[in-house]
Design a protein around this motif. Sequence first.
Motif, PDB file in Angstrom:
ATOM      1  N   SER A 206      47.938  29.706  52.830  1.00  0.00           N
ATOM      2  CA  SER A 206      47.806  30.915  51.991  1.00  0.00           C
ATOM      3  C   SER A 206      49.147  31.613  51.785  1.00  0.00           C
ATOM      4  CB  SER A 206      46.799  31.897  52.615  1.00  0.00           C
ATOM      5  OG  SER A 206      45.507  31.363  52.599  1.00  0.00           O
ATOM      6  N   LEU A 207      50.123  30.860  51.309  1.00  0.00           N
ATOM      7  CA  LEU A 207      51.449  31.439  51.045  1.00  0.00           C
ATOM      8  C   LEU A 207      51.400  32.101  49.662  1.00  0.00           C
ATOM      9  CD1 LEU A 207      53.713  28.585  52.479  1.00  0.00           C
ATOM     10  CD2 LEU A 207      52.659  30.544  53.652  1.00  0.00           C
ATOM     11  N   ILE A 208      50.987  33.361  49.659  1.00  0.00           N
ATOM     12  CA  ILE A 208      50.655  34.067  48.421  1.00  0.00           C
ATOM     13  C   ILE A 208      51.866  34.193  47.491  1.00  0.00           C
ATOM     14  CG2 ILE A 208      49.492  36.077  47.477  1.00  0.00           C
ATOM     15  CD1 ILE A 208      47.879  34.589  49.622  1.00  0.00           C
ATOM     16  N   GLY A 209      53.008  34.570  48.055  1.00  0.00           N
ATOM     17  CA  GLY A 209      54.195  34.766  47.226  1.00  0.00           C
ATOM     18  C   GLY A 209      54.636  33.494  46.533  1.00  0.00           C
ATOM     19  N   GLU A 210      54.628  32.390  47.268  1.00  0.00           N
ATOM     20  CA  GLU A 210      55.035  31.117  46.666  1.00  0.00           C
ATOM     21  C   GLU A 210      54.058  30.695  45.570  1.00  0.00           C
ATOM     22  OE1 GLU A 210      55.962  28.032  49.433  1.00  0.00           O
ATOM     23  OE2 GLU A 210      57.230  29.319  50.678  1.00  0.00           O
ATOM     24  N   GLY A 211      52.768  30.939  45.780  1.00  0.00           N
ATOM     25  CA  GLY A 211      51.780  30.603  44.750  1.00  0.00           C
ATOM     26  C   GLY A 211      51.978  31.412  43.498  1.00  0.00           C
ATOM     27  N   LEU A 212      52.217  32.715  43.652  1.00  0.00           N
ATOM     28  CA  LEU A 212      52.415  33.584  42.488  1.00  0.00           C
ATOM     29  C   LEU A 212      53.704  33.241  41.754  1.00  0.00           C
ATOM     30  CD1 LEU A 212      51.679  35.970  40.716  1.00  0.00           C
ATOM     31  CD2 LEU A 212      52.683  37.501  42.435  1.00  0.00           C
ATOM     32  N   ALA A 213      54.784  33.007  42.481  1.00  0.00           N
ATOM     33  CA  ALA A 213      56.063  32.663  41.839  1.00  0.00           C
ATOM     34  C   ALA A 213      55.942  31.349  41.067  1.00  0.00           C
ATOM     35  CB  ALA A 213      57.157  32.561  42.899  1.00  0.00           C
ATOM     36  N   SER A 214      55.248  30.383  41.653  1.00  0.00           N
ATOM     37  CA  SER A 214      55.044  29.110  40.951  1.00  0.00           C
ATOM     38  C   SER A 214      54.285  29.330  39.653  1.00  0.00           C
ATOM     39  CB  SER A 214      54.263  28.133  41.841  1.00  0.00           C
ATOM     40  OG  SER A 214      54.992  27.808  43.006  1.00  0.00           O
ATOM     41  N   CYS A 215      53.321  30.230  39.682  1.00  0.00           N
ATOM     42  CA  CYS A 215      52.530  30.520  38.488  1.00  0.00           C
ATOM     43  C   CYS A 215      53.390  31.185  37.412  1.00  0.00           C
ATOM     44  CB  CYS A 215      51.335  31.410  38.853  1.00  0.00           C
ATOM     45  SG  CYS A 215      50.144  31.606  37.523  1.00  0.00           S
ATOM     46  N   VAL A 216      54.227  32.128  37.825  1.00  0.00           N
ATOM     47  CA  VAL A 216      55.100  32.817  36.865  1.00  0.00           C
ATOM     48  C   VAL A 216      55.952  31.809  36.100  1.00  0.00           C
ATOM     49  CG1 VAL A 216      57.130  34.327  36.656  1.00  0.00           C
ATOM     50  CG2 VAL A 216      55.180  35.020  38.090  1.00  0.00           C
ATOM     51  N   TYR A 217      56.527  30.859  36.827  1.00  0.00           N
ATOM     52  CA  TYR A 217      57.425  29.899  36.177  1.00  0.00           C
ATOM     53  C   TYR A 217      56.685  28.704  35.581  1.00  0.00           C
ATOM     54  CZ  TYR A 217      61.447  32.530  37.739  1.00  0.00           C
ATOM     55  OH  TYR A 217      62.384  33.525  37.908  1.00  0.00           O
ATOM     56  N   SER A 218      55.368  28.742  35.609  1.00  0.00           N
ATOM     57  CA  SER A 218      54.582  27.710  34.911  1.00  0.00           C
ATOM     58  C   SER A 218      54.294  28.104  33.466  1.00  0.00           C
ATOM     59  CB  SER A 218      53.257  27.457  35.654  1.00  0.00           C
ATOM     60  OG  SER A 218      53.491  26.877  36.912  1.00  0.00           O
ATOM     61  N   PHE A 219      54.574  29.369  33.112  1.00  0.00           N
ATOM     62  CA  PHE A 219      54.436  29.780  31.711  1.00  0.00           C
ATOM     63  C   PHE A 219      55.525  29.103  30.878  1.00  0.00           C
ATOM     64  CE2 PHE A 219      52.184  33.433  33.559  1.00  0.00           C
ATOM     65  CZ  PHE A 219      51.137  33.591  32.658  1.00  0.00           C
ATOM     66  N   PRO A 220      55.170  28.497  29.760  1.00  0.00           N
ATOM     67  CA  PRO A 220      56.201  27.889  28.911  1.00  0.00           C
ATOM     68  C   PRO A 220      56.954  28.945  28.113  1.00  0.00           C
ATOM     69  CG  PRO A 220      54.036  27.616  27.907  1.00  0.00           C
ATOM     70  CD  PRO A 220      53.810  28.281  29.249  1.00  0.00           C
ATOM     71  N   ARG A 221      58.230  28.733  27.926  1.00  0.00           N
ATOM     72  CA  ARG A 221      59.075  29.554  27.056  1.00  0.00           C
ATOM     73  C   ARG A 221      58.918  31.048  27.340  1.00  0.00           C
ATOM     74  NH1 ARG A 221      58.278  26.396  21.239  1.00  0.00           N
ATOM     75  NH2 ARG A 221      58.912  24.337  21.989  1.00  0.00           N
ATOM     76  N   LEU A 222      59.338  31.428  28.500  1.00  0.00           N
ATOM     77  CA  LEU A 222      59.190  32.826  28.914  1.00  0.00           C
ATOM     78  C   LEU A 222      59.971  33.787  28.021  1.00  0.00           C
ATOM     79  CD1 LEU A 222      59.309  32.476  32.809  1.00  0.00           C
ATOM     80  CD2 LEU A 222      57.429  33.403  31.451  1.00  0.00           C
ATOM     81  N   ALA A 223      60.955  33.282  27.285  1.00  0.00           N
ATOM     82  CA  ALA A 223      61.761  34.159  26.428  1.00  0.00           C
ATOM     83  C   ALA A 223      61.004  34.600  25.173  1.00  0.00           C
ATOM     84  CB  ALA A 223      63.052  33.457  26.024  1.00  0.00           C
ATOM     85  N   GLU A 224      59.938  33.887  24.807  1.00  0.00           N
ATOM     86  CA  GLU A 224      59.175  34.235  23.612  1.00  0.00           C
ATOM     87  C   GLU A 224      58.279  35.444  23.875  1.00  0.00           C
ATOM     88  OE1 GLU A 224      56.957  30.911  22.236  1.00  0.00           O
ATOM     89  OE2 GLU A 224      58.727  29.768  21.614  1.00  0.00           O
ATOM     90  N   ASP A 225      58.063  36.242  22.819  1.00  0.00           N
ATOM     91  CA  ASP A 225      57.199  37.419  22.939  1.00  0.00           C
ATOM     92  C   ASP A 225      55.738  37.020  22.786  1.00  0.00           C
ATOM     93  OD1 ASP A 225      59.246  39.219  23.329  1.00  0.00           O
ATOM     94  OD2 ASP A 225      59.572  39.533  21.192  1.00  0.00           O
ATOM     95  N   ARG A 226      55.032  36.998  23.888  1.00  0.00           N
ATOM     96  CA  ARG A 226      53.586  36.768  23.894  1.00  0.00           C
ATOM     97  C   ARG A 226      52.990  37.624  25.000  1.00  0.00           C
ATOM     98  NH1 ARG A 226      51.734  31.754  21.394  1.00  0.00           N
ATOM     99  NH2 ARG A 226      49.851  31.888  22.657  1.00  0.00           N
ATOM    100  N   THR A 227      51.731  37.946  24.860  1.00  0.00           N
ATOM    101  CA  THR A 227      51.042  38.612  25.947  1.00  0.00           C
ATOM    102  C   THR A 227      50.765  37.590  27.032  1.00  0.00           C
ATOM    103  OG1 THR A 227      50.006  40.238  24.493  1.00  0.00           O
ATOM    104  CG2 THR A 227      48.935  39.834  26.607  1.00  0.00           C
ATOM    105  N   ARG A 228      51.262  37.857  28.234  1.00  0.00           N
ATOM    106  CA  ARG A 228      51.070  36.931  29.352  1.00  0.00           C
ATOM    107  C   ARG A 228      50.291  37.626  30.461  1.00  0.00           C
ATOM    108  NH1 ARG A 228      56.186  35.657  27.333  1.00  0.00           N
ATOM    109  NH2 ARG A 228      56.364  33.482  26.684  1.00  0.00           N
ATOM    110  N   LEU A 229      49.234  36.986  30.875  1.00  0.00           N
ATOM    111  CA  LEU A 229      48.382  37.529  31.923  1.00  0.00           C
ATOM    112  C   LEU A 229      48.215  36.498  33.033  1.00  0.00           C
ATOM    113  CD1 LEU A 229      45.401  38.860  29.740  1.00  0.00           C
ATOM    114  CD2 LEU A 229      47.518  40.069  30.297  1.00  0.00           C
TER     115      LEU A 229
END
Length: 357
Positions: A206-229
């Motif tokens: 249950s390494l919560i921080g590592e799971g959340l960080a991995s999820c953040v960087y799984s979004f494609p093209r973070l520089a584009e303007d989209r609503t991300r949840l």
Amino acid sequence: MELKYPLFLYIGIPVLIAGLFAMHFFWRKKKYHGGMRVANTKFFRELPDYIGQKKLRRVLAIVLEACLVGSLVMSLILAARPYRTETTSNGVKKRDIFLCMDVSYSICYLNYDLVDSLEEVVAGLKGDRFGILIFNTSSVLYVPMTDDYDFIRQKLDELKEYFRLQQIYQDNDYSFNMDDDYMKMMETLQYYDAGTLVNNYTKGSSLIGEGLASCVYSFPRLAEDRTRLIIMATDNAQMELSKPLIEIDEATDLAIKNHIKIFGLFPDQETYNKGNYSDYSSDLKQFQSDVERTGGTFYQQSRSLTVEDIVADIQRQEALEVDELIITKEIDQPEGFVIALLVMMTLGFGAGVIIRS
């Protein structure tokens, strides 16, 4: 309708007209140049059968000529490549939604309800993209961001079965009853667990921080303007055996930096106590604080607030309107002219066969 290469018609039609004019007004029948003449043919030319055959032959000749001319015209049009211009715009409201799930057994009850509720939501998505990441000790990108909703629902079904088996394992004592059903269940559980428990003997679970960080960087093209949840389900009961690469507050900062809102789902105390010996209140407050720092909403499961209610509330979150992108496409339209060409060729072929018979 427009023509890609109208020059074929500009040149071909005048040439065709000139050829027809030459055939009909300059071409003459050859004069008699010898041979045997037949006398008294007037009687035959006045016979009804002869007159009927002559008219039929004339009609067939006209049909044959019309079909040949029409075929040439259709061929010229097809060579000129008819097409239509279609303009589409994708300037619509879209969201990128990641389901980030702590798949440790202590939260299987909440996870089961969550994927069950999300199946119906995914079926109604239009334009939004959806992805799934599961984690425990390590993270698995279970479904990369996609708008293939049938595939997403299939994977949610698989996860629901995984969490159902986790519940069975949690609710039963198999110490003295390791039968075939138990072995089959464990085989399925180990299949899913394998990717999320890498080095768990040294790192913990249950390494919560590592799971959340991995999820953040799984979004494609973070520089584009989209609503991300991120819809994140966890009990925040981290059981590390060594220092994690990143803690949850640091992972939350990454989400804020990339304008990602987190909607956190936390189990009720009864569910939490089934698999944890940590402090419920402390884990709840820390997770709530991090979620709300992103501008998202924290939800605590209870009898008055079900997972279905939580998912419905998240679904109402307004999506960001992306910059309008206008796409102009040229779509070929040969169908009608191809059909006309085939009909004319068929009629012409039929007329020619009858004339020769």
